[in-house]
Scaffold this motif. Structure first.
Motif, mmCIF file in Angstrom:
data_model
loop_
_atom_site.group_PDB
_atom_site.id
_atom_site.type_symbol
_atom_site.label_atom_id
_atom_site.label_comp_id
_atom_site.label_asym_id
_atom_site.label_seq_id
_atom_site.Cartn_x
_atom_site.Cartn_y
_atom_site.Cartn_z
ATOM 1 N N GLU A 59 27.378 5.987 51.418
ATOM 2 C CA GLU A 59 27.100 7.425 51.493
ATOM 3 C C GLU A 59 26.037 7.713 52.553
ATOM 4 O O GLU A 59 26.160 8.667 53.315
ATOM 5 C CB GLU A 59 26.637 7.957 50.130
ATOM 6 C CG GLU A 59 27.691 7.915 49.056
ATOM 7 C CD GLU A 59 28.574 9.134 49.029
ATOM 8 O OE1 GLU A 59 28.317 10.111 49.757
ATOM 9 O OE2 GLU A 59 29.541 9.112 48.259
ATOM 10 N N ALA A 60 24.982 6.893 52.609
ATOM 11 C CA ALA A 60 23.899 7.129 53.575
ATOM 12 C C ALA A 60 24.416 7.027 55.007
ATOM 13 O O ALA A 60 24.009 7.809 55.877
ATOM 14 C CB ALA A 60 22.757 6.140 53.347
ATOM 15 N N THR B 133 36.059 2.297 38.592
ATOM 16 C CA THR B 133 35.317 1.046 38.777
ATOM 17 C C THR B 133 34.004 1.323 39.504
ATOM 18 O O THR B 133 32.945 0.825 39.102
ATOM 19 C CB THR B 133 36.169 0.023 39.562
ATOM 20 O OG1 THR B 133 37.375 -0.230 38.826
ATOM 21 C CG2 THR B 133 35.426 -1.267 39.799
ATOM 22 N N LEU B 134 34.066 2.107 40.554
ATOM 23 C CA LEU B 134 32.861 2.494 41.301
ATOM 24 C C LEU B 134 31.842 3.149 40.362
ATOM 25 O O LEU B 134 30.661 2.796 40.361
ATOM 26 C CB LEU B 134 33.252 3.452 42.425
ATOM 27 C CG LEU B 134 32.131 4.018 43.286
ATOM 28 C CD1 LEU B 134 31.565 2.957 44.206
ATOM 29 C CD2 LEU B 134 32.650 5.196 44.109
ATOM 30 N N LEU C 79 27.524 2.933 41.092
ATOM 31 C CA LEU C 79 27.408 2.996 42.557
ATOM 32 C C LEU C 79 27.873 4.317 43.141
ATOM 33 O O LEU C 79 27.814 4.507 44.355
ATOM 34 C CB LEU C 79 28.179 1.832 43.191
ATOM 35 C CG LEU C 79 27.630 0.440 42.865
ATOM 36 C CD1 LEU C 79 28.540 -0.643 43.425
ATOM 37 C CD2 LEU C 79 26.206 0.284 43.396
ATOM 38 N N ARG C 80 28.320 5.236 42.292
ATOM 39 C CA ARG C 80 28.714 6.556 42.793
ATOM 40 C C ARG C 80 27.456 7.238 43.335
ATOM 41 O O ARG C 80 26.406 7.200 42.727
ATOM 42 C CB ARG C 80 29.351 7.385 41.687
ATOM 43 C CG ARG C 80 29.930 8.686 42.233
ATOM 44 C CD ARG C 80 30.711 9.450 41.208
ATOM 45 N NE ARG C 80 32.030 8.832 41.084
ATOM 46 C CZ ARG C 80 32.745 8.863 39.973
ATOM 47 N NH1 ARG C 80 32.300 9.446 38.902
ATOM 48 N NH2 ARG C 80 33.938 8.309 39.947
ATOM 49 N N GLY C 81 27.575 7.837 44.514
ATOM 50 C CA GLY C 81 26.420 8.429 45.182
ATOM 51 C C GLY C 81 25.811 7.472 46.194
ATOM 52 O O GLY C 81 25.122 7.889 47.120
ATOM 53 N N MET C 82 26.078 6.177 46.027
ATOM 54 C CA MET C 82 25.637 5.167 46.981
ATOM 55 C C MET C 82 26.811 4.731 47.863
ATOM 56 O O MET C 82 26.673 4.575 49.073
ATOM 57 C CB MET C 82 25.056 3.961 46.251
ATOM 58 C CG MET C 82 24.600 2.850 47.150
ATOM 59 S SD MET C 82 24.044 1.453 46.147
ATOM 60 C CE MET C 82 23.181 0.512 47.380
ATOM 61 N N LEU C 83 27.967 4.525 47.220
ATOM 62 C CA LEU C 83 29.188 4.106 47.923
ATOM 63 C C LEU C 83 30.317 5.062 47.565
ATOM 64 O O LEU C 83 30.264 5.750 46.551
ATOM 65 C CB LEU C 83 29.598 2.686 47.515
ATOM 66 C CG LEU C 83 28.606 1.551 47.735
ATOM 67 C CD1 LEU C 83 29.182 0.248 47.209
ATOM 68 C CD2 LEU C 83 28.216 1.410 49.192
ATOM 69 N N GLN C 84 31.334 5.087 48.406
ATOM 70 C CA GLN C 84 32.556 5.817 48.084
ATOM 71 C C GLN C 84 33.744 5.018 48.596
ATOM 72 O O GLN C 84 33.591 4.098 49.402
ATOM 73 C CB GLN C 84 32.546 7.238 48.640
ATOM 74 C CG GLN C 84 32.595 7.342 50.137
ATOM 75 C CD GLN C 84 32.712 8.788 50.602
ATOM 76 O OE1 GLN C 84 33.760 9.170 51.086
ATOM 77 N NE2 GLN C 84 31.645 9.557 50.479
#
Length: 192
Positions: A154-155, A108-109, A114-119
């Motif tokens: 991620e940030a 879903t991510l 959004l992978r690389g932005m959220l985990q």
């Protein structure tokens, strides 16, 4: 009340506020109190954690709500909400089945770009690291009162890791902490 595995039926009798309160208690006593995650205290103190209780029991319902929460986190300023704890008391209580849900959550991510932005990290009442016995105390670093999908930026992770000396050693320190604490010490954490 000791941190324990609650059945979906028992969770159904609890209010969302009671479920959130038990989750915050776990965060304060175990995650922050034992320093299992040196990054948690800051966002907790600043009130930047969003706690969401999902009443969905179906995989489809959980994934639909996860999609909503991932989008909301991505669109919200990190100073307002840095991380989301999606508490899923009706998610599979069997850890293997929960892992199947995590695979779908990761898909879903990715599908949202959004992978690389959220985990997504996970916690579960029956969490078990690969190769560990079910009751190995080291598993308790990731045991929570309910199944949880923890949505992280991620940030924020990158900034936190840069600020913590020897961040790569956290896993080993956590295992040592749990071995020193033992099962009796873990039980003592939940005494009133």
């Amino acid at each position: 009340m000791p941190l324990s595995t609650l059945s979906s039926a028992a969770a159904a009798d609890q209010t969302d506020e009671a479920i959130r309160a038990e989750t915050v208690r776990w965060l304060e006593r175990a995650v922050i109190g034992l320093n299992l995650c040196p990054f948690a205290k800051s966002v907790h103190v600043k009130g930047q954690i969003r706690y969401v209780v999902s009443r969905h029991a179906s995989t489809e319902g959980l994934l639909e709500q996860l999609e909503v929460e991932l989008k909301a986190l991505a669109e919200t300023d990190a100073e307002v909400v840095d991380t989301t704890v999606m508490i899923c008391p009706h998610a599979p209580q069997d850890f293997t089945a929960f892992n199947d849900l995590l695979t779908l959550a990761d898909l879903t991510l990715a599908s949202l770009g959004l992978r690389g932005m959220l985990q997504i990290a996970s916690f579960h009442p029956n969490y078990r690291f690969d190769g560990n016995e079910p009751d190995a105390i080291e598993n308790y670093t990731n045991r929570a009162p309910y199944p949880i999908l923890h949505l992280l930026r991620e940030a924020s992770i990158d900034r936190a890791v840069a600020a913590v000396p020897d961040a790569a050693d956290i896993y080993e320190r956590n295992e040592a902490t749990m071995r020193a604490l033992g099962h009796a010490g873990w039980k003592d954490l939940w005494k009133p």
